[in-house]
Design a protein around this motif. Structure first.
Motif, PDB file in Angstrom:
ATOM      1  N   ARG A  21       0.819  -1.211   0.000  1.00  0.00           N
ATOM      2  CA  ARG A  21       0.000   0.000   0.000  1.00  0.00           C
ATOM      3  C   ARG A  21       0.855   1.265   0.000  1.00  0.00           C
ATOM      4  O   ARG A  21       0.476   2.275  -0.605  1.00  0.00           O
ATOM      5  CB  ARG A  21      -0.941  -0.015   1.205  1.00  0.00           C
ATOM      6  CG  ARG A  21      -1.926  -1.176   1.159  1.00  0.00           C
ATOM      7  CD  ARG A  21      -2.812  -1.205   2.358  1.00  0.00           C
ATOM      8  NE  ARG A  21      -4.018  -0.447   2.057  1.00  0.00           N
ATOM      9  CZ  ARG A  21      -5.059  -0.385   2.862  1.00  0.00           C
ATOM     10  NH1 ARG A  21      -5.054  -1.020   4.002  1.00  0.00           N
ATOM     11  NH2 ARG A  21      -6.121   0.313   2.526  1.00  0.00           N
ATOM     12  N   THR A  22       1.999   1.233   0.667  1.00  0.00           N
ATOM     13  CA  THR A  22       2.864   2.409   0.736  1.00  0.00           C
ATOM     14  C   THR A  22       3.302   2.849  -0.652  1.00  0.00           C
ATOM     15  O   THR A  22       3.327   4.033  -0.962  1.00  0.00           O
ATOM     16  CB  THR A  22       4.100   2.123   1.611  1.00  0.00           C
ATOM     17  OG1 THR A  22       3.662   1.767   2.924  1.00  0.00           O
ATOM     18  CG2 THR A  22       5.006   3.333   1.703  1.00  0.00           C
ATOM     19  N   SER A  23       3.628   1.893  -1.484  1.00  0.00           N
ATOM     20  CA  SER A  23       4.065   2.224  -2.835  1.00  0.00           C
ATOM     21  C   SER A  23       2.962   2.935  -3.608  1.00  0.00           C
ATOM     22  O   SER A  23       3.184   3.986  -4.219  1.00  0.00           O
ATOM     23  CB  SER A  23       4.493   0.948  -3.562  1.00  0.00           C
ATOM     24  OG  SER A  23       4.919   1.254  -4.863  1.00  0.00           O
ATOM     25  N   ASP A  24       1.741   2.378  -3.592  1.00  0.00           N
ATOM     26  CA  ASP A  24       0.632   2.967  -4.358  1.00  0.00           C
ATOM     27  C   ASP A  24       0.173   4.303  -3.778  1.00  0.00           C
ATOM     28  O   ASP A  24      -0.132   5.235  -4.512  1.00  0.00           O
ATOM     29  CB  ASP A  24      -0.551   1.998  -4.397  1.00  0.00           C
ATOM     30  CG  ASP A  24      -0.256   0.750  -5.213  1.00  0.00           C
ATOM     31  OD1 ASP A  24       0.577   0.824  -6.134  1.00  0.00           O
ATOM     32  OD2 ASP A  24      -0.853  -0.299  -4.932  1.00  0.00           O
ATOM     33  N   TYR A  25       0.096   4.398  -2.456  1.00  0.00           N
ATOM     34  CA  TYR A  25      -0.429   5.600  -1.813  1.00  0.00           C
ATOM     35  C   TYR A  25       0.577   6.747  -1.752  1.00  0.00           C
ATOM     36  O   TYR A  25       0.186   7.909  -1.769  1.00  0.00           O
ATOM     37  CB  TYR A  25      -0.907   5.290  -0.394  1.00  0.00           C
ATOM     38  CG  TYR A  25      -2.333   4.810  -0.322  1.00  0.00           C
ATOM     39  CD1 TYR A  25      -3.391   5.708  -0.280  1.00  0.00           C
ATOM     40  CD2 TYR A  25      -2.639   3.456  -0.291  1.00  0.00           C
ATOM     41  CE1 TYR A  25      -4.701   5.283  -0.207  1.00  0.00           C
ATOM     42  CE2 TYR A  25      -3.953   3.012  -0.224  1.00  0.00           C
ATOM     43  CZ  TYR A  25      -4.976   3.927  -0.184  1.00  0.00           C
ATOM     44  OH  TYR A  25      -6.276   3.493  -0.116  1.00  0.00           O
ATOM     45  N   ILE A  26       1.857   6.428  -1.668  1.00  0.00           N
ATOM     46  CA  ILE A  26       2.839   7.490  -1.455  1.00  0.00           C
ATOM     47  C   ILE A  26       3.861   7.579  -2.592  1.00  0.00           C
ATOM     48  O   ILE A  26       3.924   8.582  -3.304  1.00  0.00           O
ATOM     49  CB  ILE A  26       3.557   7.305  -0.099  1.00  0.00           C
ATOM     50  CG1 ILE A  26       2.536   7.369   1.041  1.00  0.00           C
ATOM     51  CG2 ILE A  26       4.639   8.359   0.088  1.00  0.00           C
ATOM     52  CD1 ILE A  26       3.073   6.974   2.391  1.00  0.00           C
ATOM     53  N   LYS A  27       4.662   6.542  -2.760  1.00  0.00           N
ATOM     54  CA  LYS A  27       5.796   6.634  -3.680  1.00  0.00           C
ATOM     55  C   LYS A  27       5.379   6.798  -5.136  1.00  0.00           C
ATOM     56  O   LYS A  27       5.883   7.676  -5.842  1.00  0.00           O
ATOM     57  CB  LYS A  27       6.694   5.411  -3.514  1.00  0.00           C
ATOM     58  CG  LYS A  27       7.367   5.373  -2.151  1.00  0.00           C
ATOM     59  CD  LYS A  27       8.213   4.133  -1.985  1.00  0.00           C
ATOM     60  CE  LYS A  27       8.856   4.111  -0.604  1.00  0.00           C
ATOM     61  NZ  LYS A  27       9.652   2.890  -0.404  1.00  0.00           N
ATOM     62  N   LYS A  28       4.469   5.960  -5.603  1.00  0.00           N
ATOM     63  CA  LYS A  28       4.033   6.080  -7.005  1.00  0.00           C
ATOM     64  C   LYS A  28       3.244   7.372  -7.207  1.00  0.00           C
ATOM     65  O   LYS A  28       3.391   8.040  -8.233  1.00  0.00           O
ATOM     66  CB  LYS A  28       3.204   4.865  -7.420  1.00  0.00           C
ATOM     67  CG  LYS A  28       4.026   3.601  -7.582  1.00  0.00           C
ATOM     68  CD  LYS A  28       3.162   2.465  -8.082  1.00  0.00           C
ATOM     69  CE  LYS A  28       3.945   1.194  -8.257  1.00  0.00           C
ATOM     70  NZ  LYS A  28       3.105   0.087  -8.762  1.00  0.00           N
TER      71      LYS A  28
END
Length: 197
Positions: A121-128
């Motif tokens: 979820r961190t990747s989709d919500y923040i990094k990407k």
């Protein structure tokens, strides 16, 4: 191309820029079942997505196709912002923009990218989200089957989007221009709760 015994990871990685390493990994048949992305300077490998995730992606792709848009699943994207080469669940573009078959695909040729949340979820919500905004992709649709929420991000400015619109599963999502239709989410399903051991 397969990794030979003498091709240890250190030899493969030594001196290769991140994007070159990604190209190398993409050519290894044993890794074909994995989604391999460059996120915030790190190579990220994920197993294939679960059926409910893939059903949402398929239902969306059909809707874009019906409205004369091209929906590219897991298309590698690049921009001037280094350290990233994500593969969104869907990259939406036009037939004219894909005519030269460029790969990785330039981020400035897509008005919309879509991610369906899976394990990271961190990747989709923040990094990407940060990279999509910095790369000036006009719209980013994030679909979260854990919560049953779709968030349409629009008007990128700097490292984020200025406008966020949230919709529950079952509600239509009216896309901004250049799209002239709303997405039907009535058949989206929540992920089942995980059973604890």
């Amino acid at each position: 191309m397969t990794l030979m015994d003498h091709d240890i990871a250190e030899d493969v990685m030594r001196g290769k820029p991140d994007h070159d390493l990604l190209r190398f990994l993409d050519k290894i048949p044993e890794l074909d079942e994995l989604k391999i992305e460059l996120i915030d300077g790190k190579i990220v490998m994920q197993a294939s997505a679960a059926p409910l995730h893939n059903l949402i992606v398929t239902k969306l792709a059909i809707q874009f196709d019906a409205n004369d848009w091209v929906a590219l699943p897991e298309q590698a994207l690049i921009s001037e912002r280094s350290g990233f080469e994500p593969k969104p669940d869907l990259t939406i573009t036009t037939a004219d923009e894909v005519a030269d078959n460029r790969n990785p695909f330039p981020a400035d040729r897509t008005p919309l990218v879509i991610e369906v949340v899976s394990s990271d979820r961190t990747s989709d919500y923040i990094k990407k989200r940060l990279w999509y905004a910095i790369s000036k992709i006009p719209q980013y649709l994030l679909i979260d089957p854990y919560d049953g929420i779709c968030t349409l991000h629009s008007r990128p400015q700097g490292a984020d989007y200025r406008v966020l619109e949230m919709h529950e599963f079952g509600e239509p999502i009216k896309l901004a221009e250049p799209f002239s239709f709303a997405l039907d989410t009535t058949k989206f399903r929540l992920y089942p709760p995980k059973l604890l051991p």
